[in-house]
Design an enzyme around this catalytic site. Sequence first.
Site, PDB file in Angstrom:
ATOM      1  N   SER A  40      -6.530   0.394  -7.013  1.00  0.00           N
ATOM      2  CA  SER A  40      -5.554   1.434  -7.880  1.00  0.00           C
ATOM      3  C   SER A  40      -6.486   2.813  -8.206  1.00  0.00           C
ATOM      4  CB  SER A  40      -5.049   0.822  -8.949  1.00  0.00           C
ATOM      5  OG  SER A  40      -6.235   0.467 -10.260  1.00  0.00           O
ATOM      6  N   TYR A  45      -1.777   2.191  -6.496  1.00  0.00           N
ATOM      7  CA  TYR A  45      -0.255   2.326  -7.456  1.00  0.00           C
ATOM      8  C   TYR A  45      -1.866   2.703  -8.268  1.00  0.00           C
ATOM      9  CZ  TYR A  45      -3.274  -2.261  -8.976  1.00  0.00           C
ATOM     10  OH  TYR A  45      -3.978  -2.896  -9.226  1.00  0.00           O
TER      11      TYR A  45
END
Length: 128
Positions: free
Chosen positions: A25, A58
């Site tokens: 991430s 993300y």
Amino acid sequence: MLIEVLKSKIHRATVTEANLNYVGSITIDEELMEAAGILENEKVQVVNINNGERFETYVIKGERGSGTICLNGAAARLVQVGDKVIIMAYCLLTMEEYKTHMPKIVFVDDNNKIVKLSNKEEHSECLC
């Protein structure tokens, strides 16, 4: 028909950390996330201005006001601390929605503090 368009962008953020041993991430300062309208766990595209790498990951919420831009996991190999990145989120819109859509663009300084908020970019605009 749906079209994919720019929803929001954090422009020329400075990478503050690269954590290879994290699961994955990008960690982004919560203040920057809110200004750009980027949500926790939302998919984003990251472009490294220094080396041309482009990748998707993300978002994880970082400490508000910290200026944190940390690439985690495998993405940490694609950046170095101090690199400039562009973080973009996209959305799917109908043609009717597109007519009134205004992306959120956040320009930041070298410390990832907001210097300008906009809903459009002009050709040749540079905040280097």
